[in-house]
Each structure stands twice: as structure tokens, then as C-alpha cells.
Design an enzyme around this catalytic site. Structure first.
Site, PDB file in Angstrom:
ATOM      1  N   TYR A 126       0.857  -1.182   0.000  1.00  0.00           N
ATOM      2  CA  TYR A 126       0.000   0.000   0.000  1.00  0.00           C
ATOM      3  C   TYR A 126       0.895   1.235   0.000  1.00  0.00           C
ATOM      4  O   TYR A 126       1.543   1.544   0.998  1.00  0.00           O
ATOM      5  CB  TYR A 126      -0.908  -0.042   1.228  1.00  0.00           C
ATOM      6  CG  TYR A 126      -1.954   1.065   1.303  1.00  0.00           C
ATOM      7  CD1 TYR A 126      -2.182   1.953   0.258  1.00  0.00           C
ATOM      8  CD2 TYR A 126      -2.744   1.196   2.443  1.00  0.00           C
ATOM      9  CE1 TYR A 126      -3.141   2.949   0.332  1.00  0.00           C
ATOM     10  CE2 TYR A 126      -3.714   2.182   2.541  1.00  0.00           C
ATOM     11  CZ  TYR A 126      -3.900   3.060   1.486  1.00  0.00           C
ATOM     12  OH  TYR A 126      -4.862   4.046   1.584  1.00  0.00           O
ATOM     13  N   LYS A 154      -1.371  -1.301  -4.053  1.00  0.00           N
ATOM     14  CA  LYS A 154      -2.438  -0.311  -4.026  1.00  0.00           C
ATOM     15  C   LYS A 154      -1.764   1.040  -4.163  1.00  0.00           C
ATOM     16  O   LYS A 154      -1.030   1.480  -3.284  1.00  0.00           O
ATOM     17  CB  LYS A 154      -3.243  -0.391  -2.734  1.00  0.00           C
ATOM     18  CG  LYS A 154      -4.349   0.663  -2.650  1.00  0.00           C
ATOM     19  CD  LYS A 154      -5.106   0.593  -1.341  1.00  0.00           C
ATOM     20  CE  LYS A 154      -6.139   1.718  -1.250  1.00  0.00           C
ATOM     21  NZ  LYS A 154      -6.859   1.729   0.056  1.00  0.00           N
TER      22      LYS A 154
END
Length: 288
Positions: A126, A154
Site C-alpha cells: 500500500y 495499491k
């Protein structure tokens, strides 16, 4: 393993007595999967995991994992340390770039190399530099993609910058790039993102799922307006307020340090997600 399509980072609904509303959480998981999501995220930042006790986190994870197992759906789990990753049962772990300490790009690469080596499941990194304060160049993003056990990212840089364009123009092989900026998801998909992780997709899930498949620019614009309204105050306060107003969760409550959405912002989000056709549910395919 392939990651694509829409992933909904589930909120943690709370009952009137302050406990986790597990039945409501189970319904939400089924709702978004019924509406076309490829999978869900459990204990992501949208789920307020830092405010949950260890017992509550275990309850949430067990419930969501059971739903996804029964539905043959993918489940990503927010997990950021070797202890959690060593015993995790999930499709993959969604693991944050180390926040606050700013270890530098070489430190980030070394960190994920060590975590991936000890993890029971693959990692999805992330990258959200406006929260972690750790920028990463496109060269470093490619180094991270080459770590064994890292299968995706992400990507939530808050902008369509040159590094984002360069990465999506020539994506690393067998590496899923999932857009994580709700308002910008339409251009990210147009540039080649493989899918999305979107808190906004608690609302009008079917429309967001369709966007990840079709990339329809008109639909993307309408959904960007909805996302902007849902993120007008700290996430997930406004999402919870809308879900509660639609009768899908028992309270709009969040836990400190978050505060509930203010009435004006809640009403603006409802106006963005409601129209002449009536309430926008998970299965509604078109946003006015």
C-alpha cells in the site's frame, strides 16, 4: 495469482452499545460481492483497525474470511508486521509502506524484502505517500515489484504524476496495480490500472464494478462526484453516515480519533448518491 477488478475495503459497523455489529458486517460483505466486487479488504484503514481490540480484529477477520471462502471470493487483509503475516490465512496481505519514520527508498525495499520472506501469504504493498510521508520513485516501485512474494500494489499517490504514468505505461510483469484514489480511479483505469480498492464502493458497488470492467468515462465522472462527497470528511465517517441513512448498518458511529460526519456533509453525500430513482444500494448500477 491474479488480482483485478473491484475490492471494497470494508468498514467496521458498530452497534448502539458500541460493540462490533458482526451481522451487519456479514451483510455488507455479501452485498458488495453480490453486486460484482472481486473481493474485499478486511482490517484495512477504512475498517478502523487501530481502534479495535485484538479480539474484535480476530472476529472481523474470521467473519470476512468465512464469507469469502463460502463465496469463492478474494480477501485481502490489512497486516503490517511479521507476527501477523506469519500466520495469516487470506488471498494476500495489504501492507503499508512504513509510515512516519521515512526510512528512505532503500530502507523500504529492504523492509518489504524481509516481510515477504516471512509472510504466509503474498503481499500487496500500500503506497500512499501523502499519509506515510515516504515518496517512492518509479525505479523503486519497480524494485518492489521484483521482490519474490510481492504480487501487487495499491497505488494512492493523490495525483496522476509522471511516475504513475511511467509505471502504468510499462507495468512490471505479473504485478497487479490497483488504484486507491477514489476520485481519480477513472483516469487511473484509463492509464492501465488492473483494478481498484475503493471505500466509496460501499455505495453503488455495481456501478464501481462496472467501471473497473468498462472504463466508461461518463460513468467515471459521475462516480468521481460521489467519491468526492464521501471523502469530504475523514474516511470512513461519511461512508458510514450514508450506509446508516440507507438502513444498511445500525449506527453511523466511528471511534476516536475520528468523529461522526457532520449533518451537512452527510446530506451532501446523500444528494450525490441519491436521485429521482431513490436510494443507491450496493446493487444499483447507475449513479445520477
Amino acid at each position: 495469482m491474479s488480482l483485478s477488478g473491484l475490492y471494497v475495503p470494508l468498514i467496521t459497523p458498530f452497534a448502539a452499545d458500541g460493540t462490533v455489529a458482526l451481522a451487519a458486517l456479514e451483510r455488507l460483505a455479501h452485498d458488495v460481492l453480490d453486486a460484482g466486487a472481486s473481493g474485499v479488504v478486511a482490517l484495512g484503514t477504512t475498517g478502523e483497525p487501530s481502534s479495535l481490540s485484538p479480539v474484535e480484529r480476530a472476529q472481523v477477520l474470521d467473519l470476512v474470511a468465512a464469507v469469502c471462502l463460502a463465496r469463492d471470493a478474494q480477501v485481502l487483509v490489512g497486516a503490517n508486521d511479521a507476527t501477523s503475516l506469519g500466520s495469516l490465512k487470506a488471498t494476500a496481505a495489504l501492507t503499508l509502506v512504513p509510515p512516519f519514520v521515512r526510512p528512505g527508498e532503500d530502507g523500504v525495499v529492504a523492509y518489504f524484502r524481509a516481510l515477504a520472506a516471512s509472510s504466509a501469504v503474498p503481499l500487496v504493498i500500500y503506497h500512499v505517500p501523502y499519509r506515510t510521508a515516504q515518496p517512492l520513485s518509479v525505479a523503486t516501485l519497480r524494485r518492489l515489484a521484483g521482490i519474490p512474494g510481492v504480487i501487487g500494489m495499491k497505488l494512492a499517490t493523490g495525483a496522476i504524476d509522471a511516475d504513475t504514468v511511467a509505471l502504468l505505461a510499462d507495468p512490471p510483469p505479473r504485478f497487479a496495480i490497483l488504484g486507491g484514489d477514489d476520485v481519480l480511479i477513472s483516469p487511473l483505469l484509463a492509464l492501465g490500472a488492473h483494478g481498484a480498492v475503493l471505500a466509496s464502493a460501499h455505495v453503488a458497488t455495481a456501478a464501481f464494478a462496472e467501471l473497473t470492467r468498462s472504463g466508461d468515462a461518463g460513468l467515471g465522472l459521475r462516480l468521481a462526484r460521489l467519491s468526492a462527497a464521501l471523502f469530504a470528511e475523514p474516511n470512513p465517517a461519511v461512508v458510514k453516515a450514508v450506509l446508516h441513512a440507507d438502513g444498511r448498518i445500525p449506527t453511523p458511529d466511528v471511534r476516536l480519533p475520528l468523529l461522526p460526519a457532520t449533518p451537512g456533509v452527510r446530506d451532501a453525500a446523500l444528494a450525490a448518491g441519491l436521485g429521482a430513482a431513490g436510494p443507491i444500494s450496493a446493487g444499483t448500477a447507475v449513479v445520477p
